[in-house]
Scaffold this active site. Structure first.
Site, PDB file in Angstrom:
ATOM      1  N   ARG A 100       0.912  -1.137   0.064  1.00 59.80           N
ATOM      2  CA  ARG A 100       0.076  -0.069   0.092  1.00 59.80           C
ATOM      3  C   ARG A 100       0.762   1.165  -0.034  1.00 59.80           C
ATOM      4  O   ARG A 100       0.338   2.485  -0.276  1.00 59.80           O
ATOM      5  CB  ARG A 100      -0.917  -0.012   1.218  1.00 59.80           C
ATOM      6  CG  ARG A 100      -2.106  -0.965   1.015  1.00 59.80           C
ATOM      7  CD  ARG A 100      -2.860  -1.023   2.371  1.00 59.80           C
ATOM      8  NE  ARG A 100      -2.249  -1.824   3.237  1.00 59.80           N
ATOM      9  CZ  ARG A 100      -2.621  -2.141   4.591  1.00 59.80           C
ATOM     10  NH1 ARG A 100      -3.996  -1.612   4.809  1.00 59.80           N
ATOM     11  NH2 ARG A 100      -2.050  -2.948   5.313  1.00 59.80           N
ATOM     12  N   HIS A 134      -1.738  -5.150  -4.002  1.00 60.14           N
ATOM     13  CA  HIS A 134      -2.740  -3.984  -4.051  1.00 60.14           C
ATOM     14  C   HIS A 134      -2.998  -3.118  -5.222  1.00 60.14           C
ATOM     15  O   HIS A 134      -3.640  -2.752  -5.306  1.00 60.14           O
ATOM     16  CB  HIS A 134      -2.217  -3.408  -2.675  1.00 60.14           C
ATOM     17  CG  HIS A 134      -3.321  -2.343  -2.153  1.00 60.14           C
ATOM     18  ND1 HIS A 134      -4.520  -2.602  -1.791  1.00 60.14           N
ATOM     19  CD2 HIS A 134      -3.269  -0.889  -2.012  1.00 60.14           C
ATOM     20  CE1 HIS A 134      -5.146  -1.683  -1.163  1.00 60.14           C
ATOM     21  NE2 HIS A 134      -4.729  -0.531  -1.612  1.00 60.14           N
ATOM     22  N   LYS A 202     -17.964   6.232  -1.359  1.00 57.55           N
ATOM     23  CA  LYS A 202     -17.602   6.929   0.076  1.00 57.55           C
ATOM     24  C   LYS A 202     -16.495   7.839  -0.051  1.00 57.55           C
ATOM     25  O   LYS A 202     -15.673   8.047  -1.022  1.00 57.55           O
ATOM     26  CB  LYS A 202     -16.988   5.419   0.680  1.00 57.55           C
ATOM     27  CG  LYS A 202     -15.689   4.942   0.387  1.00 57.55           C
ATOM     28  CD  LYS A 202     -15.379   3.668   1.295  1.00 57.55           C
ATOM     29  CE  LYS A 202     -14.193   3.056   0.382  1.00 57.55           C
ATOM     30  NZ  LYS A 202     -12.879   3.898   0.646  1.00 57.55           N
ATOM     31  N   GLY A 235     -12.891  -1.730   8.722  1.00 57.02           N
ATOM     32  CA  GLY A 235     -13.979  -0.648   8.805  1.00 57.02           C
ATOM     33  C   GLY A 235     -14.657  -0.170   7.576  1.00 57.02           C
ATOM     34  O   GLY A 235     -15.670  -0.108   7.566  1.00 57.02           O
TER      35      GLY A 235
END
Length: 322
Positions: A100, A134, A202, A235
């Site tokens: 990441r 990723h 989002k 989350g």
């Protein structure tokens, strides 16, 4: 790089010994002898217990938690094998840590993924075998060949066998991308299952915090399958599941991912979430004490074993993407 011989040898660090054994079993061989330990001060203690001269060697090690310890184990083992005159060394990294950190998000940030790639090459690896980076363009960070396996075919094959897909018509199922960045991955899954696609739109106020805006696509009265490459603190995926039901009107939510990092409050969030079942691949070995009933683990040993066999025999890996 020396030409590899006619012998395959598999070695494993401490990151994913169960997966390593499964891969060895699929190949009809055993893991080779090696001491992978720590000295009293915490330094890596690596000793290769058998000859590897001229052999085609594969080191199976995910760089998952504890990331730095597992990464250092990988580097030291590669160095030991190189100094022992291995013919070719492949770093088999089911999960590639630091992926990441692939760009400068703000001024004076490092690009750690590039540093990690350079260190693996410098240690002596001749190629890398990994799954679902990723960002796929991370392959370009390496100066050695990278074989990049995909988790979607493995997940899709298992999902087709699951009862909730057998009993529900395709008109009642919809694949959902948890964010814009995962649309391509979710679209691939939707095409394989022959269903429609929706997106959770989002915005993220800060790291590991997510605020859902709205749902792009009609999920009302449908069963949703959220598809992502990685779940870290959970989350994003749990709030996305909540939004699909409360905002979108979905009846049930399932989820799947390649890499189940599941750090911090992830298990507690998943347990309390609207997600009925989560399918994960075993690229990261899960702590037994943190396993919960709603998580179903799927082994990637068959596809990694097939990839190792293809690399050893210098055969195309393209068949594994089908």
């Amino acid at each position: 790089m020396m030409g590899h011989g006619n012998t395959v040898k598999l070695f494993a660090g401490n990151a994913c010994p169960e997966l390593a054994k499964q891969i060895a079993d699929k190949l009809g061989t055993k893991l080779c002898q090696a001491v992978v330990d720590r000295f009293s001060d915490g330094e890596c203690n690596i000793h290769i217990g058998e000859s590897v001269r001229g052999c085609d060697v594969f080191v199976i090690q995910s760089t998952s938690t504890p990331v730095n310890d597992n990464f250092m184990e990988l580097l030291v083992m590669i160095d030991a094998l190189r100094r022992a005159s291995a013919g070719r060394i492949t770093a088999v990294m089911p999960y590639f840590g630091y992926a990441r950190q692939d760009r400068k998000a703000q001024a004076r940030d490092p690009i750690t993924a590039k540093l990690v790639a350079d260190l693996i090459t410098t240690a002596g690896a001749d190629r890398v075998l990994t799954m679902d980076l990723h960002a796929p363009q991370l392959q370009g960070f390496f100066d050695i060949p990278v074989d990049h396996l995909l988790g979607i075919p493995v997940l899709a094959k298992q999902l087709v066998k699951e009862s909730f897909l057998k009993n529900v018509g395709t008109e009642d199922l919809i694949v959902v991308s948890p964010d814009v960045g995962s649309v391509a991955r979710a679209r691939t899954m939707a095409q394989r299952l022959n269903v429609s696609l929706a997106i959770v739109d989002k915005r993220r106020p800060k790291a590991n915090e997510m605020e859902v805006m709205h749902i792009v696509g009609d999920v009302s009265g449908k069963r949703c399958l959220i598809v992502d490459d990685m779940i870290d603190t959970a989350g994003t995926i749990t709030q996305g599941a909540k939004a699909l039901i409360e905002i979108g009107g979905a009846t049930e939510v399932f989820a799947c991912c390649t890499h189940a990092v599941l750090s911090g409050p992830a298990i507690e969030r998943l347990q309390a979430s609207a997600i009925k079942k989560l399918f994960i691949l075993n690229t990261i070995q899960q702590v037994k004490s943190r396993k919960i009933e709603k998580i179903t683990e799927i082994s990637v040993a068959p596809i990694f074993a097939a990839a190792i066999d293809s690399i050893f025999t210098d055969s195309p890996l393209s068949r594994l993407y089908e």
